[in-house]
Every structure is written in structure tokens, then in C-alpha cells.
Design an enzyme around this catalytic site. Structure first.
Site, PDB file in Angstrom:
ATOM      1  N   ASP A  14       0.848  -1.189   0.000  1.00  0.00           N
ATOM      2  CA  ASP A  14       0.000   0.000   0.000  1.00  0.00           C
ATOM      3  C   ASP A  14       0.889   1.246   0.000  1.00  0.00           C
ATOM      4  O   ASP A  14       1.340   1.715   1.045  1.00  0.00           O
ATOM      5  CB  ASP A  14      -0.926  -0.011   1.227  1.00  0.00           C
ATOM      6  CG  ASP A  14      -1.920   1.132   1.165  1.00  0.00           C
ATOM      7  OD1 ASP A  14      -1.692   2.091   0.389  1.00  0.00           O
ATOM      8  OD2 ASP A  14      -2.925   1.083   1.894  1.00  0.00           O
ATOM      9  N   HIS A  72       0.675   8.027   3.784  1.00  0.00           N
ATOM     10  CA  HIS A  72       1.217   7.333   4.954  1.00  0.00           C
ATOM     11  C   HIS A  72       2.709   7.595   5.177  1.00  0.00           C
ATOM     12  O   HIS A  72       3.283   7.046   6.106  1.00  0.00           O
ATOM     13  CB  HIS A  72       0.971   5.828   4.811  1.00  0.00           C
ATOM     14  CG  HIS A  72      -0.476   5.489   4.635  1.00  0.00           C
ATOM     15  ND1 HIS A  72      -1.394   5.665   5.635  1.00  0.00           N
ATOM     16  CD2 HIS A  72      -1.169   5.025   3.563  1.00  0.00           C
ATOM     17  CE1 HIS A  72      -2.596   5.300   5.196  1.00  0.00           C
ATOM     18  NE2 HIS A  72      -2.484   4.910   3.930  1.00  0.00           N
ATOM     19  N   ILE A 108      -0.360   9.320   8.423  1.00  0.00           N
ATOM     20  CA  ILE A 108      -1.122   8.439   9.334  1.00  0.00           C
ATOM     21  C   ILE A 108      -0.827   6.970   9.016  1.00  0.00           C
ATOM     22  O   ILE A 108      -0.390   6.631   7.915  1.00  0.00           O
ATOM     23  CB  ILE A 108      -2.645   8.693   9.229  1.00  0.00           C
ATOM     24  CG1 ILE A 108      -3.115   8.506   7.768  1.00  0.00           C
ATOM     25  CG2 ILE A 108      -3.003  10.068   9.744  1.00  0.00           C
ATOM     26  CD1 ILE A 108      -4.613   8.489   7.612  1.00  0.00           C
ATOM     27  N   GLY A 161      -5.030   1.971   8.015  1.00  0.00           N
ATOM     28  CA  GLY A 161      -6.075   1.317   8.820  1.00  0.00           C
ATOM     29  C   GLY A 161      -5.884  -0.191   8.830  1.00  0.00           C
ATOM     30  O   GLY A 161      -6.100  -0.860   9.843  1.00  0.00           O
TER      31      GLY A 161
END
Ligand code: NAI
Length: 718
Positions: free
Chosen positions: A494, A499, A514, A517
Site C-alpha cells: 500500500d 502514509h 497516518i 487502517g
């Protein structure tokens, strides 16, 4: 275990002068039943009559120390046979409809007499005897009935149109008798025998004829007629010392239109014919309720923005080695600090294996490379930057490879119009190179700004989240993420710069990059498995989770867990801020293997459905207008082990939901078990099916109850 006996029971066996009927009669008598040996003693084609056949069997039973009486009536005069039982033994408990004849001719040559005689003996005869015995069975609250069908009826056989039709008629007769008798403990089943007898002497090959003794089938019929056997409404085939149940399967088929207001065209039928007739994708149906329930569920698909007929995406190939597995494991915080986790990090470990959530990676690759999501909303092109990962589900179906190629197919199954955006439900199925389905992922994404396209607001395709129980967690485990957690996790596939790149993060409205998830999910599931499965990934079945808020790398995750049977509900929070980041989540295990004993609260304290009502309370509070638009006062009686356990009132007129009865009279009262209520709220039990099967009882205004569906689905908020 004790022998199965029939002492005190009276059995009527029709056509018991020879073949199968004789074997049944001898077996019943040898196990203590008093037997009426009925036989007209006619020829194979229904000609003539004689008392000899029945007398010979009665003699044989008596010689063996049993009790029997002969009856020479034709089964067409069923009441006379039953009278023989009552006159001689004062009761009847078992009726085996077995008498039969053949008048084989090809369709063109069947005369009316050939048709009528065969139908009279098989179908009408079984009807007349059963009808005569039924009120007696009903009065005594006990009865066992057998109908005799044939493979010739189930599958057809050249030259037996009359016989096949009558035999299949007996299946229909048994289906309905089994329903009408069930509540009076009257069970009716069908036997489909293949045995050596005079009916089959010129049909079966001689070498087979020897193997097919009627005595090898008789125990199956006897068991079906025993009081301990609870089988009802089944078709049991038996031959040569073997038995198996036959069932009705129906292809899952295809909807032939895309919206409820559309008609069906002949061309649409042609285009979907392959799906209509694909019985490899089918469901077993045991009742008319199953059949209509499944149909109604598929019609709900029309209301829910049906996408099933849209073209499938090109399959996506994912290649991986042990290195990918290890990299993923490190990405979700697996550490040599825990000796039990070495097997996830060392390819030469004797039980080297991947974490189950690793198999989310192939699905994400397939999703990223597919156009399914970007084209899912009519008239809009959805950019990846406007998409939020709302919920994820993964279910493992088979043993998983540790390297090789995987092939994933992506499909958008539902698109919901949420006003401010669109909720897109995407299913990704992943196969090995031999085409075997290994696991399935479901991803619910929220496309910001893509709503208001006139689509349905609520759907049925997304696997439901489940609210956490009200009690304190049974266990909490924490994991401090590393400041480089996202930098490491992204290497598993990903690569979204959100990120890692501070500028991109700011553009996305975040102060710093961040954590993914799915990384938080991987860490949470790893902790759940460590506590409730002793790190044994083979016990993992599935996980469902909703992503609530982002995590900053370096923060500590606290996973609160609740055990409900083999389901471990969990909620993940950032410990430093006490903010929930994953909610409505659960891991389903095949079985629980505790690492350390965990003190559980007494099971009776709470019902699982309490959590759903709590969730509904929250929903109604959040949007009282919507609740009021449904209106009405609903009383729920929740049962546990057949007894009423709790009552809940949903006073939607006043937007109030609370435990207990309403003050006035409710508009609608619904009674359902705790377990079925949960299944319904998870979307696993269709309300119509539940109603038709008697699992959901509704009194008062039934139509009003239908309006409740969206509120009851725990994921309706999405
Ligand atoms: P069978 O010919 O040896 O026995 C049938 C008995 O029914 C005979 O003794 C006959 O006299 C009696 N019967 C005929 N009409 C009657 C009437 N109106 N009232 C009272 N009794 C009458 O045949 P088998 O093979 O033992 O067949 C028993 C049942 O199993 C039949 O219903 C047959 O259709 C069915 N069946 C048999 C198969 C096989 O492989 N033997 C295959 C599939 C079904």
C-alpha cells in the site's frame, strides 16, 4: 446402546406378500411389532388376486415367534386395511405404503388402463391408506408413515411414464403429509429402494440382482419408523446395504432485471441463461419457505442497487514468497520479543506460516488495479484520493499457500447513496492457480462527494459489524506502534503517500502521515489470535472491522476483547487519547484455544441482542427524525432456550428505545430468539424467511414491521 424395538407397536405393511414388503414385515415382527401383512396376491401387472402371498408371510412370522395377521384387500380400499389393524390389534402406529405393480410401455402405447391401474395402486392406494390412518395417528399423537418412490420417478426411465409419474406423485404426497403431521409427531418419509424382486427381475442385470437383497434395505425403513428417529419429510435412497438422502438443490440463478420497476426481456433471459442454469452455484432447499425466502432475498437485491449482472473485472495475479509474508508480519508489529511469533518471521521454522490478515494484500492489489470502484457510481468517475476505507472483512476458506501465485476477481456488489457520498461494497474472491477458491475479502469504501445519484440508501450485501457488549472487556492487550510502522507496512503493497509524505498528509487534512487502517487491523487481529487462539492461525475463520479514526505511527493501540462463544468481539483504541480507531469488530474462530485462563462473566447476565438494542438506541438518538419517520411502537420479546428472556420497546413515534414494555398497547409485537435476532441483525437471516419458518412471530400490524429492516441492520449507519 439398546436395540431398537417395536414392542407394543402395530405396523401395517402393504404389498407385504413378497419382495421388499415381506422383508419389512419380517423385520418389524422380529423386533416385537404386531404386523398386518397386506397383499392382494395379484400378478406383477395388477391382474388377479390370491390370499396365498400374505398367508405365507404371516405363517413365516408366526413360525419365528412373532405376531401377524393377513389382509387381502387392495390398497385402493385403504380404510379396510386400517380396520384390519384396529379389529385385530386395537391400534396402528406404523404404515408402510409399499404395494406396487408395473405396466411398462413407451409413452405412445400407454393405454388409459395402464395409466389408471398404476396410479391407483401406487398413488391413490398410498393416499387412501394414509388418509384412513391419519386421524388415528393424530389422536394418539404418534405415527410413522413411509411412501415408496423410485429412481424411475426422480430421474425418469424409458417405458415407465405412468410409473414414474405415480412415483413422483408420492414424493409430493409425502412432502405435504410430513408438514401436516409434524406437530402431532407424525413423520412421513420416502424410501427409494433398488432391490431384487419380481418387479425388477427382468430390469436389473443378473450379477447385480444377487447383491440387491431386500433385507439390506429393510433396516433403513425400520429405523425411519422407530419412535427415536426424528427424520421427517426426507427422501432416502437405499440399495445393497447403502443409504443416502436425496435433496432438492436450486441454482442460485440470476436476477433478470436491474431494478424493481423494470420488466424482463427475452434477450435478458438469453444473456443470463448460463447463470440461471449454473447448478454448480446452488443452494439446498428443504422447504417452500426456503424456496420463497431465497427468492425474496434476491428481490431485495433489486431494491439494494443490484450489481450482480454487471461484467466481472479481469482477474488480478498476485505473486509472493516467504519474504512477503515476513515483511507483512514485521509491518504489523510481529516481534522476536515473543518466542511464539518466530514462526511468522523465519522461513525455515518448522511451522513457518503467514498471519491470516496477510491475505488482505492480494485483494488490495486487485482493488487498486481494478476500475470497479472508479466506475461504480453512474455518471461519475471516482478518484482514489476521494475514497476512504470504511470497513473490511476477510474469510479464509481453505489451507493457504506460503508462496506462489494467487488470482483475484473483483466485483462491486452494491452501491449505496448516502447523500454526502457513496458507500461501495466490493467483493474480492481469491483462487489458487487450479481455480480453487481460497479466501474472500469484502471492502466497503466511502467515496466522498459521490452521493445523491438516486440510488438506494441501505443495502444487504455488506457483512455486518457487531456492536461491542455492554460489559467490561474480558481482556485488553496493548501494542506500542513504532514511529516507522507505516514506512515498514507500506512495503507490503500500500504505497499511498498519505502514509509517508508529510506534504501529501497535509493535503489530505492530516498534521502528519497516518498509519494504514489495515495495519491497525493486522496488529489487532494478531493480538486477538495471541489471546484466544494461542497464536494458532489455523483456528482463524474471519474478521470484520470498521475503521473509525486514524492512528499516528508511534501511538499505542489498546485492543479490548469480549468473548461470545467462538466470536471474539474487539474494539481498538489509541491508548494515549482513549480514542476508538476500530469499532464494531469481531474475529470468528473455528474454536477457542486460550493462552491464559480468562474470567468470563456469567452467560446469563446479558443477551447478545442487548448490544444491538444499545446500538439502535445510539442510532435513534443520533437521528431522531429518521426514527420518527418510521413511526409506530414495537415490542420485542426476546427468547432464550425457548423462554422469554427480555423485552425491549422501540417507541419510534417518540424516538425512544428502552428495555421493558411500552406504556400503552404496541402497534406490533415481534417474538424472536436471541440467536435469531443476532443473525437477522448481521444480515445472515432474512426476516421474511425467519417469519415463514416461524422463527420470527409477528402480531399486530405486520406491514409496519417491514419498515424496521434498515434500523435493525447493525451496519445501517454506514
Ligand atoms: P414385488 O412385486 O415383489 O412386491 C409388490 C407386492 O405388492 C406384491 O406382492 C403384490 O401382490 C402387491 N400388490 C400389488 N398391488 C397391490 C394392491 N393393489 N394391494 C395390495 N397389494 C398389492 O415388488 P417390490 O420390488 O418388492 O416392490 C415394492 C415397492 O417398491 C413397489 O412400490 C415398487 O414400485 C417399489 N420399488 C421397487 C424397486 C425395486 O428395485 N424392487 C425399485 C423402486 C421402487
Amino acid at each position: 446402546m439398546a436395540d431398537l424395538r417395536f414392542d407394543g407397536r402395530v405396523a401395517v405393511v402393504t404389498g407385504a406378500g413378497a419382495g421388499l414388503g415381506r422383508a419389512y414385515a419380517l423385520l418389524f415382527a422380529s423386533r416385537g411389532a404386531k404386523v398386518v401383512v397386506n397383499d392382494l396376491g395379484g400378478g406383477r401387472h395388477g391382474d388377479g388376486s390370491s390370499s396365498k402371498a400374505a398367508d405365507a408371510v404371516v405363517e413365516e412370522i408366526k413360525r419365528n415367534g412373532g405376531i401377524a395377521v393377513a389382509d387381502y384387500n387392495s390398497v385402493v380400499e385403504g380404510d379396510k386395511l386400517i380396520k384390519t389393524a384396529l379389529d385385530n390389534f386395537g391400534r396402528i402406529d406404523i404404515l408402510v405404503n409399499n404395494a406396487g405393480i408395473l405396466r411398462d410401455r413407451s409413452l405412445a402405447k400407454i393405454s388409459d388402463q395402464d395409466w389408471d391401474l398404476v396410479h391407483n395402486v401406487h398413488l391413490k392406494g398410498s393416499f387412501k391408506t394414509t388418509q384412513a390412518a391419519f386421524p388415528i395417528f393424530k389422536k394418539q399423537g404418534y405415527g410413522r408413515i413411509i411412501m415408496t418412490a423410485s429412481n424411475s420417478g426422480l430421474y425418469g426411465n424409458f417405458g415407465q411414464a405412468n410409473y414414474s409419474a405415480a412415483k413422483m406423485g408420492l414424493v409430493g404426497l409425502a412432502n405435504t403429509v410430513s408438514i401436516e403431521g409434524a406437530k402431532s409427531n407424525i413423520f412421513c418419509n420416502v424410501i427409494v429402494p433398488t432391490a431384487a424382486s419380481r418387479l425388477t427381475e427382468d430390469i436389473l442385470p443378473p450379477e447385480l440382482f444377487e447383491q440387491l437383497k431386500p433385507e439390506l434395505i429393510a433396516p433403513v425403513v425400520a429405523y425411519l419408523c422407530h419412535e427415536s428417529c426424528q427424520e421427517n419429510g426426507s427422501i432416502i435412497e437405499s440399495a445393497a446395504g447403502w443409504a443416502g438422502k436425496c435433496s432438492i438443490f436450486r441454482a442460485n440463478g440470476s436476477l433478470l432485471r436491474n431494478a424493481i420497476e423494470e420488466g424482463v426481456t427475452v434477450e435478458a433471459v438469453r444473456d443470463r441463461w448460463q447463470k440461471v442454469t449454473n447448478v454448480a452455484d446452488s443452494t439446498r432447499l428443504d422447504s417452500i419457505q426456503d424456496a420463497t425466502g431465497a427468492l425474496m432475498a434476491s428481490l431485495e437485491g433489486l431494491n439494494g442497487g443490484n450489481r450482480e449482472n454487471e461484467g466481472d473485472e479481469q482477474p488480478d495475479v498476485y505473486e509472493f514468497t516467504s519474504k512477503d509474508i515476513i515483511l507483512y508480519a514485521l509491518g504489523v508489529g510481529t516481534s522476536l520479543g515473543n518466542e511464539n511469533e518466530l514462526k511468522f518471521l523465519y522461513e525455515n521454522h518448522e511451522t513457518f506460516e503467514s498471519l491470516p490478515t496477510f491475505y488482505i494484500m492480494p485483494a488490495m492489489q486487485a482493488l487498486f488495479s481494478s476500475t470497479a470502484i472508479s466506475k461504480s457510481v453512474p455518471g461519475k468517475e471516482i478518484g482514489l484520493e476521494s475514497i476512504l476505507h470504511g470497513e473490511h472483512f476477510i474469510e479464509i476458506l481453505e489451507d493457504l499457500p506460503q508462496e506462489g501465485k494467487l488470482v483475484s476477481k473483483t466485483k462491486v456488489t452494491e452501491v449505496l447513496d448516502k447523500g454526502s457520498g457513496a458507500a461501495i461494497v466490493c467483493d474480492v474472491e481469491t483462487f489458487n492457480e487450479n481455480g480453487q477458491l481460497l479466501f474472500r475479502n469484502q471492502c466497503v469504501t466511502f467515496a466522498v462527494g459521490a452521493g445523491n445519484f438516486g440510488g438506494p440508501r441501505t443495502g444487504i450485501k455488506a457483512v455486518s459489524c457487531q456492536p461491542k457488549p455492554k460489559r467490561k472487556p474480558d481482556l485488553s492487550l496493548s501494542h506500542k506502534t513504532n514511529i516507522d510502522q507505516a514506512a515498514l507496512y507500506r512495503l507490503s503493497g500500500d504505497n499511498n503517500p498519505l502514509h509517508i509524505d508529510p506534504n501529501m498528509a497535509r493535503l489530505g487534512g492530516f498534521e502528519t502521515p497516518i498509519l494504514h487502517g489495515l495495519c491497525t487491523l493486522g496488529i489487532s487481529v494478531r493480538l486477538v489470535l495471541s489471546a484466544f487462539a494461542s497464536h494458532d492461525t489455523k483456528l482463524f475463520r474471519s474478521v470484520k472491522a470498521r475503521f473509525v479514526k486514524p492512528v499516528i505511527p508511534g501511538q499505542t493501540l489498546r485492543v479490548d476483547m469480549w468473548r461470545e462463544g467462538n466470536r471474539i468481539l474487539f474494539e481498538t483504541s489509541v491508548a494515549e487519547t482513549n480514542t476508538v480507531v476500530i469499532g464494531g469488530a469481531y474475529v470468528d474462530l473455528k474454536s477457542v484455544k486460550l493462552t491464559k485462563p480468562i474470567k468470563m462473566p456469567a452467560a446469563s447476565e446479558n443477551l447478545t441482542s442487548d448490544a444491538v438494542f444499545e446500538f439502535i438506541i445510539d442510532q435513534v438518538k443520533a437521528d431522531p427524525k429518521r426514527a420518527k419517520s418510521i413511526g409506530g411502537v414495537f415490542l420485542y420479546n426476546i427468547t432464550k432456550n425457548g423462554k422469554q428472556a427480555k423485552q425491549w420497546t422501540m417507541d419510534l413515534k417518540n424516538a425512544k428505545v428502552y428495555e421493558g414494555k411500552p406504556e400503552g398497547k404496541p402497534n406490533t409485537t415481534l417474538t424472536i430468539s436471541d440467536e435469531d435476532f443476532m443473525l437477522m441483525s448481521e444480515g445472515k437471516l432474512n426476516p421474511q424467511t425467519a417469519f415463514m419458518k416461524g422463527k420470527l412471530k409477528i402480531t399486530g400490524n405486520i406491514m409496519m414491521a417491514q419498515k424496521l429492516a434498515p434500523l435493525l441492520k447493525a451496519n445501517a449507519k454506514l
